[in-house]
Design a protein around this motif. Structure first.
Motif, mmCIF file in Angstrom:
data_model
loop_
_atom_site.group_PDB
_atom_site.id
_atom_site.type_symbol
_atom_site.label_atom_id
_atom_site.label_comp_id
_atom_site.label_asym_id
_atom_site.label_seq_id
_atom_site.Cartn_x
_atom_site.Cartn_y
_atom_site.Cartn_z
ATOM 1 N N MET A 1 62.981 68.009 -15.825
ATOM 2 C CA MET A 1 62.186 67.052 -15.101
ATOM 3 C C MET A 1 61.665 67.326 -13.347
ATOM 4 O O MET A 1 62.435 67.337 -12.209
ATOM 5 N N PRO A 2 60.909 67.771 -13.322
ATOM 6 C CA PRO A 2 60.792 68.850 -11.579
ATOM 7 C C PRO A 2 61.220 66.869 -10.905
ATOM 8 O O PRO A 2 60.263 65.943 -10.866
ATOM 9 N N HIS A 3 61.193 67.902 -9.320
ATOM 10 C CA HIS A 3 61.616 65.753 -8.830
ATOM 11 C C HIS A 3 60.448 65.356 -8.163
ATOM 12 O O HIS A 3 60.346 63.983 -8.027
ATOM 13 N N SER A 4 59.361 66.201 -8.291
ATOM 14 C CA SER A 4 58.191 65.755 -8.140
ATOM 15 C C SER A 4 58.191 64.954 -8.770
ATOM 16 O O SER A 4 57.240 63.458 -8.206
ATOM 17 N N THR A 5 57.301 65.051 -10.350
ATOM 18 C CA THR A 5 57.655 63.860 -11.342
ATOM 19 C C THR A 5 58.678 62.913 -11.046
ATOM 20 O O THR A 5 58.165 61.261 -11.667
ATOM 21 N N LEU A 6 59.371 63.491 -10.912
ATOM 22 C CA LEU A 6 60.772 62.217 -11.056
ATOM 23 C C LEU A 6 60.787 61.458 -10.284
ATOM 24 O O LEU A 6 61.014 59.859 -10.198
ATOM 25 N N ASN A 7 60.934 61.494 -9.198
ATOM 26 C CA ASN A 7 60.150 60.900 -7.611
ATOM 27 C C ASN A 7 58.642 60.270 -8.268
ATOM 28 O O ASN A 7 59.133 58.801 -7.800
ATOM 29 N N GLN A 8 58.314 60.274 -8.580
ATOM 30 C CA GLN A 8 56.815 59.218 -9.221
ATOM 31 C C GLN A 8 56.744 58.537 -9.600
ATOM 32 O O GLN A 8 56.710 57.340 -9.327
ATOM 33 N N ASP A 9 58.020 58.751 -10.813
ATOM 34 C CA ASP A 9 58.359 58.138 -11.379
ATOM 35 C C ASP A 9 59.049 56.812 -10.726
ATOM 36 O O ASP A 9 59.031 55.952 -11.353
ATOM 37 N N LEU A 10 60.021 57.458 -10.399
ATOM 38 C CA LEU A 10 60.920 55.960 -9.978
ATOM 39 C C LEU A 10 60.081 55.374 -8.559
ATOM 40 O O LEU A 10 60.061 54.258 -8.459
ATOM 41 N N ALA A 11 59.263 56.007 -8.006
ATOM 42 C CA ALA A 11 58.203 54.974 -7.021
ATOM 43 C C ALA A 11 57.826 54.235 -7.941
ATOM 44 O O ALA A 11 57.501 52.621 -7.428
ATOM 45 N N ASP A 12 56.854 54.438 -8.966
ATOM 46 C CA ASP A 12 55.980 53.415 -9.958
ATOM 47 C C ASP A 12 57.451 52.558 -10.347
ATOM 48 O O ASP A 12 56.876 51.142 -10.656
ATOM 49 N N PHE A 13 58.539 53.283 -10.526
ATOM 50 C CA PHE A 13 59.447 51.576 -11.070
ATOM 51 C C PHE A 13 59.579 50.556 -10.059
ATOM 52 O O PHE A 13 59.515 49.206 -10.287
ATOM 53 N N ILE A 14 59.894 50.893 -8.427
ATOM 54 C CA ILE A 14 59.902 50.444 -7.747
ATOM 55 C C ILE A 14 58.723 49.312 -7.875
ATOM 56 O O ILE A 14 59.008 48.389 -6.846
ATOM 57 N N GLN A 15 58.143 50.116 -7.778
ATOM 58 C CA GLN A 15 56.795 49.002 -7.573
ATOM 59 C C GLN A 15 56.602 48.292 -8.200
ATOM 60 O O GLN A 15 56.163 47.130 -8.030
ATOM 61 N N ALA A 16 56.951 48.293 -9.314
ATOM 62 C CA ALA A 16 56.736 47.639 -10.483
ATOM 63 C C ALA A 16 57.977 46.364 -10.845
ATOM 64 O O ALA A 16 58.123 45.305 -11.424
ATOM 65 N N SER A 17 59.222 46.290 -9.926
ATOM 66 C CA SER A 17 60.024 45.886 -9.596
ATOM 67 C C SER A 17 60.149 45.117 -8.291
ATOM 68 O O SER A 17 61.709 45.582 -7.732
ATOM 69 N N PRO A 18 59.813 44.377 -8.077
ATOM 70 C CA PRO A 18 60.207 43.549 -6.636
ATOM 71 C C PRO A 18 61.228 42.566 -6.808
ATOM 72 O O PRO A 18 61.691 42.264 -5.488
ATOM 73 N N THR A 19 61.402 42.500 -8.146
ATOM 74 C CA THR A 19 62.785 41.017 -7.561
ATOM 75 C C THR A 19 63.517 41.470 -8.339
ATOM 76 O O THR A 19 62.853 42.799 -9.534
ATOM 77 N N PRO A 20 64.259 41.091 -9.634
ATOM 78 C CA PRO A 20 65.704 41.288 -10.075
ATOM 79 C C PRO A 20 64.881 41.257 -11.390
ATOM 80 O O PRO A 20 65.185 41.909 -12.573
ATOM 81 N N PHE A 21 64.203 40.135 -11.725
ATOM 82 C CA PHE A 21 63.345 39.673 -12.345
ATOM 83 C C PHE A 21 62.371 41.200 -13.168
ATOM 84 O O PHE A 21 62.583 41.246 -14.161
ATOM 85 N N HIS A 22 61.943 41.019 -12.180
ATOM 86 C CA HIS A 22 61.010 42.576 -12.496
ATOM 87 C C HIS A 22 61.880 44.010 -13.170
ATOM 88 O O HIS A 22 61.035 44.588 -13.688
ATOM 89 N N ALA A 23 62.522 44.170 -12.087
ATOM 90 C CA ALA A 23 63.041 45.039 -12.052
ATOM 91 C C ALA A 23 63.900 45.068 -13.862
ATOM 92 O O ALA A 23 64.182 45.845 -14.508
#
Length: 431
Positions: free
Chosen positions: A1-23
């Motif tokens: 996976m290109p690092h730009s695509t991976l980083n967007q996936d990471l960004a989406d994961f962080i955005q959806a995970s504001p707390t340990p419950f959401h993570a």
């Protein structure tokens, strides 16, 4: 996976995970979408060869594992550990404050937070709410306001002329966020939570909110920045970056080996809880994965844990805070963390094994030792190693501003860590 695509996936994961419950919810959903089967600790487990499973505790910690091909478990597990929590401001049980015509909420500092960056940020609120429904049953749901609803304003420099010479932040009096003007009748957080629950979960019939675990967070989304897009900035990189890397590596693994990802809560406050690394969660799961005690001991002694938690990159403005020979650079690969006093669980054999993995994966690798005249942080590595007796190496992606409300990593380092962990999960032999 290109690092730009991976980083967007990471960004989406962080955005959806504001707390340990959401993570934990985000991790669970991605695993379920990939075909993992959800287990309940209260049920009997019927585990199969070549099976993929996940189990949660407290809805804030998660263990996912693959049993691998026949005989894989007996050969030893490839385990990656990370944590779902980050330093933050948590709402107190009776938090309402009416001060100077404004409505505020009292907060408690969770973990070793850098407090100054919390001022003048667009803050939202998220977490878990437990309530009694109209049939008299207790239920819990996650909520996330998502939009900015609060701010902690700085005091003007005109009223504190010496602020740039050093600001002593009082957690009790300086940190309560401002949410609104005070109104009559008096505002009530629990009434606000009922409204939010009904917006996010329209089918609920709520009688009364009984309790909650809520955290404020910065609404600014993650971004790739720099003239050449060298950097990745986000909240909660410590340690959602490692949770995401472990998840991606597990999902991309070849499924032949016995592999396990453990992401636990409460690392930032010592891990001592039912769902923390210093609790029995991992041991309980391993006992059910390998029920016979002697076989389990043999398997653990053939296993290895990679404890993945961010490392301190050498800061150009504060280079003297590092040992001159151990200054990890951004975008130069994962960092092996070493401490002779066992604040990290790395030893020469596990460090050598990880260096070999990185070589096999074509990934650069670095090392970190804290200055001899400074204290050293720690991770879940020594805790898990001491509880299980498993060989462990502590590693992490290099970052700046650890424990700030917004941290900074190299844009290539998440990809490097994923490649190294995937190589680990696919490795034919362990040391």
């Amino acid at each position: 996976m290109p690092h730009s695509t991976l980083n967007q996936d990471l960004a989406d994961f962080i955005q959806a995970s504001p707390t340990p419950f959401h993570a934990t919810q985000s991790l669970s959903q991605r695993l379920l979408d990939a075909g993992f089967e959800l287990l309940d600790e209260r049920d009997d487990w019927q585990l199969k060869v070549n099976g993929s499973y996940l189990v949660r505790r407290n809805d804030s910690s998660l263990i996912a594992f693959r049993t691998g091909e026949p005989g894989a478990l007996e050969r030893g597990l490839r385990m990656v550990g990370a944590h779902t929590d980050s330093p933050c401001l948590k709402v107190k049980p009776q938090p309402e404050i009416d001060m100077q015509g404004l409505w505020q909420l009292g907060v408690e500092v969770y973990g070793g937070a850098l407090l100054a960056p919390w001022f003048d940020r667009d803050l939202s609120l998220a977490g878990r709410v437990t309530f009694r429904d109209c049939s008299g049953q207790l239920q819990s749901r996650l909520i996330d306001f998502k939009r900015p609803i609060a701010v902690i304003p700085s005091l003007a420099i005109h009223l504190n002329r010496g602020v740039n010479d050093g600001l002593a932040i009082n957690a009790q009096t300086h940190l309560p966020p401002v949410l609104a003007h005070s109104l009559e009748p008096r505002r009530d957080l629990r009434a606000l939570l009922v409204t939010q629950l009904q917006q996010e979960h329209p089918n609920l019939e709520i009688d009364q909110v009984l309790d909650y675990e809520l955290s404020f967070y910065d609404t600014q989304p993650a971004s790739t920045l720099g003239l050449d897009e060298d950097f990745f900035a986000a909240a909660r990189l410590d340690n959602l970056l490692s949770c995401h890397a472990g998840l991606r590596a597990l999902l991309d693994s070849d499924k032949r080996q016995a592999c396990l990802l453990v992401c636990t809560d409460h690392e930032e406050i010592g891990s001592c809880s039912a769902c923390g690394a210093d609790g029995p969660f991992l041991e309980d799961v391993l006992a059910r994965l390998l029920p016979e005690a002697e076989s389990r001991i043999r398997a653990i002694q053939r296993s290895l844990l990679v404890s993945a938690d961010n490392a301190h990159a050498v800061h150009p403005n504060f280079a003297d805070r590092h040992d001159a020979n151990h200054g990890p650079q951004l975008n130069a690969g994962p960092v092996i963390k070493v401490n002779s006093n066992q604040r990290y669980a790395t030893n020469s054999e596990t460090a050598a094994f990880f260096r070999h993995l990185c070589h096999q994966a074509g990934v650069p690798v670095q090392s970190f030792v804290v200055r001899s005249d400074m204290g050293c942080g720690s991770t879940i590595g020594p805790i898990t190693a001491s509880r299980l007796g498993v060989r462990t190496v502590d590693v992490g992606a290099p970052t700046f501003a650890m424990h700030s409300i917004r941290e900074l990593a190299g844009s290539r380092d998440p990809g490097y860590l994923v490649r190294a962990l995937r190589e680990f999960f696919n490795s034919e032999a362990l040391i």
